[in-house]
Design an enzyme around this catalytic site. Sequence first.
Site, PDB file in Angstrom:
ATOM      1  N   LYS A   1      23.552  -5.278  38.723  1.00  0.00           N
ATOM      2  CA  LYS A   1      22.446  -4.559  38.067  1.00  0.00           C
ATOM      3  C   LYS A   1      21.959  -5.295  36.824  1.00  0.00           C
ATOM      4  O   LYS A   1      20.760  -5.452  36.616  1.00  0.00           O
ATOM      5  CB  LYS A   1      22.871  -3.135  37.688  1.00  0.00           C
ATOM      6  CG  LYS A   1      23.259  -2.258  38.858  1.00  0.00           C
ATOM      7  CD  LYS A   1      23.618  -0.845  38.434  1.00  0.00           C
ATOM      8  CE  LYS A   1      24.744  -0.731  37.438  1.00  0.00           C
ATOM      9  NZ  LYS A   1      26.066  -1.151  37.940  1.00  0.00           N
TER      10      LYS A   1
ATOM     11  N   ARG B   1      23.402   8.265  35.277  1.00  0.00           N
ATOM     12  CA  ARG B   1      24.600   8.266  36.124  1.00  0.00           C
ATOM     13  C   ARG B   1      24.991   9.677  36.554  1.00  0.00           C
ATOM     14  O   ARG B   1      25.902   9.845  37.344  1.00  0.00           O
ATOM     15  CB  ARG B   1      25.785   7.645  35.375  1.00  0.00           C
ATOM     16  CG  ARG B   1      25.680   6.160  35.198  1.00  0.00           C
ATOM     17  CD  ARG B   1      27.017   5.588  34.778  1.00  0.00           C
ATOM     18  NE  ARG B   1      26.945   4.185  34.444  1.00  0.00           N
ATOM     19  CZ  ARG B   1      26.984   3.192  35.321  1.00  0.00           C
ATOM     20  NH1 ARG B   1      27.080   3.467  36.593  1.00  0.00           N
ATOM     21  NH2 ARG B   1      26.922   1.941  34.918  1.00  0.00           N
TER      22      ARG B   1
ATOM     23  N   ARG C   1      34.442 -11.484  36.632  1.00  0.00           N
ATOM     24  CA  ARG C   1      33.638 -11.403  35.414  1.00  0.00           C
ATOM     25  C   ARG C   1      34.536 -11.238  34.180  1.00  0.00           C
ATOM     26  O   ARG C   1      34.291 -11.813  33.141  1.00  0.00           O
ATOM     27  CB  ARG C   1      32.652 -10.228  35.509  1.00  0.00           C
ATOM     28  CG  ARG C   1      31.765 -10.074  34.281  1.00  0.00           C
ATOM     29  CD  ARG C   1      30.738  -9.014  34.475  1.00  0.00           C
ATOM     30  NE  ARG C   1      31.294  -7.687  34.270  1.00  0.00           N
ATOM     31  CZ  ARG C   1      30.641  -6.565  34.502  1.00  0.00           C
ATOM     32  NH1 ARG C   1      29.416  -6.587  34.980  1.00  0.00           N
ATOM     33  NH2 ARG C   1      31.203  -5.400  34.280  1.00  0.00           N
TER      34      ARG C   1
ATOM     35  N   ARG D   1      36.196 -10.202  28.986  1.00  0.00           N
ATOM     36  CA  ARG D   1      35.995  -8.779  28.679  1.00  0.00           C
ATOM     37  C   ARG D   1      37.316  -8.043  28.758  1.00  0.00           C
ATOM     38  O   ARG D   1      37.904  -7.900  29.819  1.00  0.00           O
ATOM     39  CB  ARG D   1      34.948  -8.182  29.622  1.00  0.00           C
ATOM     40  CG  ARG D   1      33.556  -8.544  29.140  1.00  0.00           C
ATOM     41  CD  ARG D   1      32.439  -8.069  29.994  1.00  0.00           C
ATOM     42  NE  ARG D   1      32.418  -6.664  30.288  1.00  0.00           N
ATOM     43  CZ  ARG D   1      31.374  -6.080  30.864  1.00  0.00           C
ATOM     44  NH1 ARG D   1      30.305  -6.767  31.169  1.00  0.00           N
ATOM     45  NH2 ARG D   1      31.403  -4.801  31.138  1.00  0.00           N
TER      46      ARG D   1
ATOM     47  N   ARG E   1      37.180   2.686  36.477  1.00  0.00           N
ATOM     48  CA  ARG E   1      35.726   2.669  36.285  1.00  0.00           C
ATOM     49  C   ARG E   1      34.994   2.839  37.621  1.00  0.00           C
ATOM     50  O   ARG E   1      33.974   3.509  37.690  1.00  0.00           O
ATOM     51  CB  ARG E   1      35.281   1.361  35.616  1.00  0.00           C
ATOM     52  CG  ARG E   1      35.516   1.353  34.124  1.00  0.00           C
ATOM     53  CD  ARG E   1      35.156   0.041  33.477  1.00  0.00           C
ATOM     54  NE  ARG E   1      33.784  -0.326  33.705  1.00  0.00           N
ATOM     55  CZ  ARG E   1      33.355  -1.580  33.744  1.00  0.00           C
ATOM     56  NH1 ARG E   1      34.175  -2.575  33.603  1.00  0.00           N
ATOM     57  NH2 ARG E   1      32.077  -1.832  33.924  1.00  0.00           N
TER      58      ARG E   1
END
Length: 192
Positions: free
Chosen positions: A15, A90, A129, A135, A146
């Site tokens: 996204k 969401r 990622r 991260r 998540r």
Amino acid sequence: MPLDVVILGPPGAGKGTQGQRISAELGISHINTGDMYRAAVAEGTELGAKVKPFMDAGNLVPDDLTIEVVRDRLAQPDTAEGFVLDGFPRTMPQAEALDTILGEADRELSVVLDFQLPEELAEQRLLKRAVQQGRKDDTPDVIHHRMETMRIPDALIEYYRARGILVGIHADRTIDEVFAEVLSVLQTAAAR
């Protein structure tokens, strides 16, 4: 007429990448609530202090807070020609609030892109990622949580499908292949 776009989909579906490309190609603002929250945490702002506990646990930031942040962001002048919202809405309350916010500005959503990606592939992308971007919120346990927490509710998909503005995008292809389809969909939406 502004081109107001929402991108739905699981974490890792691309996204953010596609939102940035749409923004660059069409000159409309890319608004990513997750990026806004991460920046607020990094800057140590009041907003950052409010959202940090939710983010650290891999949970959604509460609707009222997220709606307030998006309302403020959509009031900025750079959204006049349109926007790409990524990570919002969401939940059904968020979707209803977005309709209200847009309605107050005499606008409505042009199209909702539903990025579809198998869950296993989404989790693999998030782990990759996490390593690439360092991260710390993307540990395997947090990623799995998540994926569960941020699953787009069927009611939200149906809400936009019933309005005739939902378009499914198979996000398990290359970035360029996905972008080509996205641009085609956006050209159709802009012509309406």
